[in-house]
Design a protein around this motif. Sequence first.
Motif, PDB file in Angstrom:
ATOM      1  N   ASP A 183       4.085  25.867 -10.947  1.00 44.31           N
ATOM      2  CA  ASP A 183       4.346  26.123 -12.364  1.00 44.31           C
ATOM      3  C   ASP A 183       5.006  24.939 -13.066  1.00 44.31           C
ATOM      4  OD1 ASP A 183       3.259  28.577 -12.038  1.00 44.31           O
ATOM      5  OD2 ASP A 183       5.149  29.683 -12.026  1.00 44.31           O
ATOM      6  N   LYS A 184       5.750  24.144 -12.308  1.00 44.43           N
ATOM      7  CA  LYS A 184       6.445  22.994 -12.882  1.00 44.43           C
ATOM      8  C   LYS A 184       6.049  21.728 -12.130  1.00 44.43           C
ATOM      9  CE  LYS A 184      10.474  25.726 -14.273  1.00 44.43           C
ATOM     10  NZ  LYS A 184      11.949  25.895 -14.146  1.00 44.43           N
ATOM     11  N   LYS A 185       6.231  20.584 -12.776  1.00 45.17           N
ATOM     12  CA  LYS A 185       5.846  19.303 -12.174  1.00 45.17           C
ATOM     13  C   LYS A 185       6.963  18.844 -11.232  1.00 45.17           C
ATOM     14  CE  LYS A 185       3.208  15.219 -13.534  1.00 45.17           C
ATOM     15  NZ  LYS A 185       2.739  14.365 -14.643  1.00 45.17           N
ATOM     16  N   ARG A 186       7.003  19.505 -10.059  1.00 44.85           N
ATOM     17  CA  ARG A 186       8.060  19.235  -9.095  1.00 44.85           C
ATOM     18  C   ARG A 186       7.475  18.932  -7.722  1.00 44.85           C
ATOM     19  NH1 ARG A 186      12.138  24.260  -9.824  1.00 44.85           N
ATOM     20  NH2 ARG A 186      10.313  25.323  -8.961  1.00 44.85           N
ATOM     21  N   ILE A 187       8.163  18.087  -6.979  1.00 45.62           N
ATOM     22  CA  ILE A 187       7.763  17.682  -5.632  1.00 45.62           C
ATOM     23  C   ILE A 187       8.990  17.747  -4.732  1.00 45.62           C
ATOM     24  CG2 ILE A 187       7.099  15.688  -4.210  1.00 45.62           C
ATOM     25  CD1 ILE A 187       5.157  14.865  -6.329  1.00 45.62           C
ATOM     26  N   ALA A 188       8.786  18.128  -3.475  1.00 43.13           N
ATOM     27  CA  ALA A 188       9.872  18.143  -2.494  1.00 43.13           C
ATOM     28  C   ALA A 188       9.665  17.015  -1.482  1.00 43.13           C
ATOM     29  CB  ALA A 188       9.922  19.486  -1.778  1.00 43.13           C
ATOM     30  N   LEU A 189      10.660  16.138  -1.376  1.00 38.82           N
ATOM     31  CA  LEU A 189      10.651  15.104  -0.346  1.00 38.82           C
ATOM     32  C   LEU A 189      11.302  15.665   0.908  1.00 38.82           C
ATOM     33  CD1 LEU A 189      11.804  11.924  -2.342  1.00 38.82           C
ATOM     34  CD2 LEU A 189       9.468  12.643  -1.805  1.00 38.82           C
ATOM     35  N   THR A 190      10.644  15.495   2.057  1.00 35.76           N
ATOM     36  CA  THR A 190      11.201  15.977   3.316  1.00 35.76           C
ATOM     37  C   THR A 190      11.217  14.848   4.342  1.00 35.76           C
ATOM     38  OG1 THR A 190       9.079  16.721   4.270  1.00 35.76           O
ATOM     39  CG2 THR A 190      10.245  18.264   2.822  1.00 35.76           C
ATOM     40  N   PHE A 191      12.204  14.907   5.236  1.00 33.80           N
ATOM     41  CA  PHE A 191      12.386  13.876   6.261  1.00 33.80           C
ATOM     42  C   PHE A 191      12.585  14.553   7.609  1.00 33.80           C
ATOM     43  CE2 PHE A 191      13.735  12.179   2.223  1.00 33.80           C
ATOM     44  CZ  PHE A 191      13.153  10.915   2.190  1.00 33.80           C
ATOM     45  N   ASP A 192      11.810  14.115   8.611  1.00 29.64           N
ATOM     46  CA  ASP A 192      11.819  14.739   9.938  1.00 29.64           C
ATOM     47  C   ASP A 192      12.490  13.870  11.001  1.00 29.64           C
ATOM     48  OD1 ASP A 192      10.343  16.697   8.713  1.00 29.64           O
ATOM     49  OD2 ASP A 192       8.651  16.603  10.114  1.00 29.64           O
ATOM     50  N   ASP A 193      12.892  14.557  12.071  1.00 29.03           N
ATOM     51  CA  ASP A 193      13.226  13.982  13.380  1.00 29.03           C
ATOM     52  C   ASP A 193      14.634  13.410  13.524  1.00 29.03           C
ATOM     53  OD1 ASP A 193      10.678  14.675  14.024  1.00 29.03           O
ATOM     54  OD2 ASP A 193       9.889  12.642  14.157  1.00 29.03           O
ATOM     55  N   HIS A 210       9.824  10.432   7.433  1.00 30.26           N
ATOM     56  CA  HIS A 210      10.704  10.509   8.595  1.00 30.26           C
ATOM     57  C   HIS A 210      11.980   9.702   8.363  1.00 30.26           C
ATOM     58  CE1 HIS A 210       6.784  11.716  10.192  1.00 30.26           C
ATOM     59  NE2 HIS A 210       7.437  12.331  11.152  1.00 30.26           N
ATOM     60  N   ASN A 211      13.046  10.157   8.997  1.00 32.64           N
ATOM     61  CA  ASN A 211      14.293   9.376   8.970  1.00 32.64           C
ATOM     62  C   ASN A 211      14.697   8.971  10.375  1.00 32.64           C
ATOM     63  OD1 ASN A 211      14.900  12.210   9.336  1.00 32.64           O
ATOM     64  ND2 ASN A 211      17.073  11.712   9.155  1.00 32.64           N
ATOM     65  N   TYR A 212      13.713   8.977  11.282  1.00 34.84           N
ATOM     66  CA  TYR A 212      13.919   8.486  12.647  1.00 34.84           C
ATOM     67  C   TYR A 212      12.668   7.748  13.078  1.00 34.84           C
ATOM     68  CZ  TYR A 212      14.035   8.361  17.728  1.00 34.84           C
ATOM     69  OH  TYR A 212      13.986   7.928  19.034  1.00 34.84           O
ATOM     70  N   HIS A 213      12.856   6.627  13.747  1.00 39.75           N
ATOM     71  CA  HIS A 213      11.717   5.888  14.317  1.00 39.75           C
ATOM     72  C   HIS A 213      12.223   5.154  15.543  1.00 39.75           C
ATOM     73  CE1 HIS A 213       7.682   4.248  14.160  1.00 39.75           C
ATOM     74  NE2 HIS A 213       8.162   3.027  14.323  1.00 39.75           N
ATOM     75  N   ALA A 214      11.491   5.298  16.657  1.00 36.55           N
ATOM     76  CA  ALA A 214      11.977   4.766  17.926  1.00 36.55           C
ATOM     77  C   ALA A 214      11.928   3.248  17.982  1.00 36.55           C
ATOM     78  CB  ALA A 214      11.172   5.363  19.076  1.00 36.55           C
ATOM     79  N   SER A 215      10.786   2.662  17.591  1.00 33.94           N
ATOM     80  CA  SER A 215      10.653   1.209  17.684  1.00 33.94           C
ATOM     81  C   SER A 215       9.473   0.741  16.849  1.00 33.94           C
ATOM     82  CB  SER A 215      10.444   0.779  19.149  1.00 33.94           C
ATOM     83  OG  SER A 215       9.267   1.353  19.672  1.00 33.94           O
ATOM     84  N   GLY A 216       9.444  -0.556  16.557  1.00 34.24           N
ATOM     85  CA  GLY A 216       8.346  -1.124  15.793  1.00 34.24           C
ATOM     86  C   GLY A 216       8.571  -1.033  14.291  1.00 34.24           C
ATOM     87  N   PRO A 217       7.587  -1.473  13.501  1.00 33.65           N
ATOM     88  CA  PRO A 217       7.720  -1.466  12.038  1.00 33.65           C
ATOM     89  C   PRO A 217       7.926  -0.056  11.496  1.00 33.65           C
ATOM     90  CG  PRO A 217       5.810  -2.755  12.749  1.00 33.65           C
ATOM     91  CD  PRO A 217       6.291  -2.010  13.950  1.00 33.65           C
ATOM     92  N   PHE A 218       8.795   0.049  10.495  1.00 31.41           N
ATOM     93  CA  PHE A 218       9.068   1.346   9.866  1.00 31.41           C
ATOM     94  C   PHE A 218       9.617   1.069   8.470  1.00 31.41           C
ATOM     95  CE2 PHE A 218      11.800   5.170   9.213  1.00 31.41           C
ATOM     96  CZ  PHE A 218      10.802   6.114   9.258  1.00 31.41           C
TER      97      PHE A 218
END
Length: 331
Positions: free
Chosen positions: A122-132, A276-284
């Motif tokens: 109904d409204k122009k809204r978005i939810a940002l979510t972060f995992d892990d 995501h707010n977690y990354h084990a290794s490599g580019p992020f």
Amino acid sequence: MLKKIAGFIVFISICALLSGKTAMAEVYEVKPEDTLATISDEYGIPEDKIVNKNKLLSTALWPGQQLEIPSKSGFDEIKAPFLTTSKLSSSLPELFIGPRVSLAKLMSNSLDNEMIYMGNTDKKRIALTFDDGPEDTYTPQILEILKQKNVKATFFVMGERVTEYPERLKQIHEEGHVIGNHTWDHPHLPELSDQQMHENIKATSAEIEKVTGVKPDLFRPPFGEIEDRQAALLSGQGYRSILWTADSRDWEGLPAEEIVSRVKQDARPGVIALQHNYHASGPFETVEALPQIIDELRAEGYEFVTVPKLLDAKGSHSKINAFQKINAMNH
């Protein structure tokens, strides 16, 4: 006996309508010029209902894609059963399984056992979510960006990391973000028994509650893998299973520009974006992409909200109206 039989017939009919699994369910084949908006307009069905019915992990469609169109039928449109039960002087639960069953609970269980991929449009809204998370490398940077941009997000956290970084989880909570359960150790849920799943999720919720004082009611399955039966079990325990409609694929090590592009291509009212707010290794490069996502979508008129706020009006009006009609007919 006649009353019981009539009640049973009415009950089964309404359950069929609620589940949307009637024999007349329509399947639509996507044409090259189609979008969710055009299909929604054609059938008069909200976009989120189409997305959730078809378990779409993206708002982008492709020609030839088969979409099941949800039925328009709902309690607001069902009149005959109410007249029938009124004439019989009993509510549906009383007719079928006795007076101790709450009709509100019966309806809630029927309507809420599905997984949620998209929220209220109904409204122009978005939810940002972060995992892990939580963790101490990317989480602090993401929290600082969200604070600077005055954005509240939703973090789906893992129990084993909560035990390792309780202060970071406490910070997430104290800064006004919503916290959801993402299992203890990121298993493939379809491979677990019901008891194993229950214990895994229960332990995570207990750890979250110990740190924040709040028991989560949102759940996100690792890898987006969950069986309908498992989602129904979790619903019975008070959890809403939250998937997504825009996947940044930041875990692949994509450059910031591509992460921004992926989120923007799926952006529309009601979208739940996965990062995501977690990354084990490599580019992020989520940290580099996040300010751009916020700034560019705000420039297009979007507001960023938590998942509960995105869902707060989802289905509520139809349920309330249904309760009011039923109560009016039975008193």
